[in-house]
Scaffold this active site. Sequence first.
Site, PDB file in Angstrom:
ATOM      1  N   LYS A  75       1.094  -0.809   0.094  1.00 53.89           N
ATOM      2  CA  LYS A  75       0.175  -0.556   0.139  1.00 53.89           C
ATOM      3  C   LYS A  75       0.888   1.098   0.207  1.00 53.89           C
ATOM      4  O   LYS A  75       0.731   2.219  -0.478  1.00 53.89           O
ATOM      5  CB  LYS A  75      -0.477  -0.423   1.256  1.00 53.89           C
TER       6      LYS A  75
ATOM      7  N   GLU B 299     -15.145  11.810  12.339  1.00 54.05           N
ATOM      8  CA  GLU B 299     -15.766  12.123  10.983  1.00 54.05           C
ATOM      9  C   GLU B 299     -16.741  11.457  10.794  1.00 54.05           C
ATOM     10  O   GLU B 299     -17.348  11.224  10.635  1.00 54.05           O
ATOM     11  CB  GLU B 299     -14.485  11.645  10.249  1.00 54.05           C
TER      12      GLU B 299
ATOM     13  N   ARG C 253     -18.870  10.864   3.662  1.00 52.95           N
ATOM     14  CA  ARG C 253     -19.229   9.976   3.039  1.00 52.95           C
ATOM     15  C   ARG C 253     -18.284   9.631   1.548  1.00 52.95           C
ATOM     16  O   ARG C 253     -17.850  10.261   0.945  1.00 52.95           O
ATOM     17  CB  ARG C 253     -20.730  10.525   2.520  1.00 52.95           C
ATOM     18  N   GLU C 254     -18.687   8.195   2.080  1.00 54.34           N
ATOM     19  CA  GLU C 254     -17.119   7.743   0.051  1.00 54.34           C
ATOM     20  C   GLU C 254     -17.869   8.256  -0.232  1.00 54.34           C
ATOM     21  O   GLU C 254     -19.456   7.464  -0.527  1.00 54.34           O
ATOM     22  CB  GLU C 254     -17.903   6.077   0.413  1.00 54.34           C
TER      23      GLU C 254
ATOM     24  N   ASN D 150     -24.498   8.348  13.052  1.00 52.50           N
ATOM     25  CA  ASN D 150     -24.900   7.559  11.680  1.00 52.50           C
ATOM     26  C   ASN D 150     -26.317   6.485  12.459  1.00 52.50           C
ATOM     27  O   ASN D 150     -26.809   6.028  11.057  1.00 52.50           O
ATOM     28  CB  ASN D 150     -23.724   6.759  12.793  1.00 52.50           C
TER      29      ASN D 150
ATOM     30  N   GLY E  84     -35.294   2.325  -0.422  1.00 48.92           N
ATOM     31  CA  GLY E  84     -35.002   0.927  -1.527  1.00 48.92           C
ATOM     32  C   GLY E  84     -34.579  -0.238  -0.741  1.00 48.92           C
ATOM     33  O   GLY E  84     -35.086  -0.959  -0.021  1.00 48.92           O
TER      34      GLY E  84
ATOM     35  N   GLY F  65     -26.278  -0.463   3.725  1.00 50.47           N
ATOM     36  CA  GLY F  65     -24.436  -1.268   3.303  1.00 50.47           C
ATOM     37  C   GLY F  65     -23.625  -0.496   3.991  1.00 50.47           C
ATOM     38  O   GLY F  65     -24.000   1.099   4.542  1.00 50.47           O
TER      39      GLY F  65
ATOM     40  N   CYS G 129     -19.682   1.610   7.465  1.00 48.09           N
ATOM     41  CA  CYS G 129     -19.907   1.970   8.570  1.00 48.09           C
ATOM     42  C   CYS G 129     -21.457   1.744   9.171  1.00 48.09           C
ATOM     43  O   CYS G 129     -21.559   1.605  10.448  1.00 48.09           O
ATOM     44  CB  CYS G 129     -20.339   3.732   8.258  1.00 48.09           C
TER      45      CYS G 129
HETATM   46  C1  UDX Z   1     -21.275   7.174   6.134  1.00 42.69           C
HETATM   47  C2  UDX Z   1     -22.090   8.140   6.654  1.00 42.69           C
HETATM   48  O1  UDX Z   1     -22.750   9.005   5.953  1.00 42.69           O
HETATM   49  C3  UDX Z   1     -20.774   9.359   7.395  1.00 42.69           C
HETATM   50  O2  UDX Z   1     -20.844  10.582   7.379  1.00 42.69           O
HETATM   51  C4  UDX Z   1     -19.838   8.272   8.393  1.00 42.69           C
HETATM   52  O3  UDX Z   1     -19.103   9.457   9.111  1.00 42.69           O
HETATM   53  C5  UDX Z   1     -20.203   7.184   7.813  1.00 42.69           C
HETATM   54  O4  UDX Z   1     -20.627   6.483   7.129  1.00 42.69           O
HETATM   55  P1  UDX Z   1     -20.876   6.280   4.038  1.00 42.69           P
HETATM   56  O5  UDX Z   1     -20.990   5.347   4.356  1.00 42.69           O
HETATM   57  O6  UDX Z   1     -20.260   6.609   2.997  1.00 42.69           O
HETATM   58  O7  UDX Z   1     -21.252   7.203   4.919  1.00 42.69           O
HETATM   59  O8  UDX Z   1     -22.235   6.356   2.848  1.00 42.69           O
HETATM   60  P2  UDX Z   1     -23.778   7.220   3.175  1.00 42.69           P
HETATM   61  O9  UDX Z   1     -23.923   7.769   2.251  1.00 42.69           O
HETATM   62  O10 UDX Z   1     -23.317   7.585   4.177  1.00 42.69           O
HETATM   63  O11 UDX Z   1     -25.199   5.845   2.382  1.00 42.69           O
HETATM   64  C6  UDX Z   1     -25.009   4.990   3.941  1.00 42.69           C
HETATM   65  C7  UDX Z   1     -25.914   3.519   3.305  1.00 42.69           C
HETATM   66  O12 UDX Z   1     -27.571   4.135   3.575  1.00 42.69           O
HETATM   67  C8  UDX Z   1     -25.613   3.317   1.609  1.00 42.69           C
HETATM   68  O13 UDX Z   1     -25.776   2.065   1.942  1.00 42.69           O
HETATM   69  C9  UDX Z   1     -26.953   3.996   1.082  1.00 42.69           C
HETATM   70  O14 UDX Z   1     -27.639   3.631  -0.221  1.00 42.69           O
HETATM   71  C10 UDX Z   1     -27.895   3.883   2.323  1.00 42.69           C
HETATM   72  N1  UDX Z   1     -28.695   5.159   1.994  1.00 42.69           N
HETATM   73  C11 UDX Z   1     -28.317   6.481   2.368  1.00 42.69           C
HETATM   74  C12 UDX Z   1     -29.846   4.669   1.818  1.00 42.69           C
HETATM   75  O15 UDX Z   1     -30.630   3.343   1.905  1.00 42.69           O
HETATM   76  N2  UDX Z   1     -31.419   5.306   1.988  1.00 42.69           N
HETATM   77  C13 UDX Z   1     -30.929   6.919   2.060  1.00 42.69           C
HETATM   78  O16 UDX Z   1     -31.814   8.105   1.276  1.00 42.69           O
HETATM   79  C14 UDX Z   1     -29.928   7.104   2.236  1.00 42.69           C
END
Ligand code: UDX
Length: 435
Positions: A35, A151, A154-155, A211, A256, A260, A263
């Site tokens: 890495k 932190e 969001r990915e 979260n 939906g 997943g 986090c």
């Molecule tokens: C999340 C948090 O948003 C972020 O602040 C934290 O620190 C890390 O975890 P992330 O896992 O990258 O970020 O994705 P995010 O955009 O938050 O979505 C999480 C999951 O929820 C995804 O699987 C997404 O598909 C789902 N989701 C999100 C829904 O099913 N419906 C929604 O309305 C929003």
Amino acid sequence: MKLTVIGAGYVGLVTAACLADTGNEVMCIEKVSSKLETLRKGESPIYEPGLSEVLKKNISNGNITFSDNIDEGVRFAEAIFLCVGTPQSDTGKADLSQVEEAARQIASISDGYKLIIEKSTVPVNTHRRVKMTLNRYAAPDAQFDVASNPEFLREGSALYDFSNPDRIVVGVESERAEQIFKDIYKPYTDQGFPLLITTPAAAELIKHASNSFLALKISYINMVSDLCEKVGADIELVADGMGYDKRIGRPFLNAGLGYGGSCFPKDIKAFINMANENGVDFTLLEEADMINASRRSKYLEMIEDILWINKDKQICIWGLAFKPNTDDIREAPAIDIVGELGEAGAQLRLFDPKATENFKNFYPEGGNIKYFNDKYEALNGADALLIVTEWSEFKEADIEKIKSLMQLPIIIDGRNIYDPATMKEAGVEYYSIGR
Ligand code: UDX
């Protein structure tokens, strides 16, 4: 300022890159040598829009360096960000062995003052354990502050989130630590982004509670979508109507296949566990997590109901990543969906714009699983198209082309990316969630 970041995973790398980009000198410590080589070339081991560019720029101007030597990192800076992994253990509890190991290593080489910053998501009061470990293993002249600075990245939009935070949360126990944070985040507070100074325990809780609340919001809207299906209402309209209320807000009301990623599933379980350990019965969150798991089985039932027999059906799946703009497949709905349909004997034709390689490591090509480099090619002769991740290129796809390539124009949309009326008009047999 000179800053050290321990752990070049998702959070560590984005933190290091963004802090270097605001003019700090950052040393990033990573013990996996393959890495490290990739990083030194300015390449990002993960797919995150814009990250490679920021890394390259800050490697060439000398603002960021990489090392596998933690001693070097500890000597380099007064402020040290802990960004090591906190995976989930078998019980759902967070496994903090990497945090503890890093604390011991830091202690053994520290002299003078160091600010140790928890960036990884950890259960409340982990700062106490970290401080205890530091003090136990350090020389008597070493002095530590332990702070929590969670932190909220969001990915897929992590660089944007870091640079445009809704809030920066720091939990500190001394004025000295507070001042260091004020200096680190000055470029952001100067632009008006809020900096919330609080205690370490509150900061640790803010992360887990935020979260878990968002996960709860998703499970809530998914239950409302079940009700919509029964009574003939459209979940998208219901969510829009709810979202106009500023107290509720439209984000995270997309029904939906549920949440997943690395986090939400892990954090909600760790939060439930932590509540239990402290004698607080958080069955509300247990319910939210169970509802989330049921989304996948419900979708599979829906597929079987529509296709009747899955065996030997050519099923095309668009979307393998847990959400768009990432190659991450951790806890992705596609893993369960491909697993179940594969076992049922369906012929699976898979496409994702970025996550194919990661998915191949999980489900290698062969047998009834085929991967495609082009979304339309994957559709050739398909009996059904499943939308599992809402990438924009799927939203913009040519419906006539989709129809002409498939054996049967059946779309089962797990993310509600198309308009049912438009699909009907186009002659597509279209199914979606809660509509
Ligand atoms: C999340 C948090 O948003 C972020 O602040 C934290 O620190 C890390 O975890 P992330 O896992 O990258 O970020 O994705 P995010 O955009 O938050 O979505 C999480 C999951 O929820 C995804 O699987 C997404 O598909 C789902 N989701 C999100 C829904 O099913 N419906 C929604 O309305 C929003």
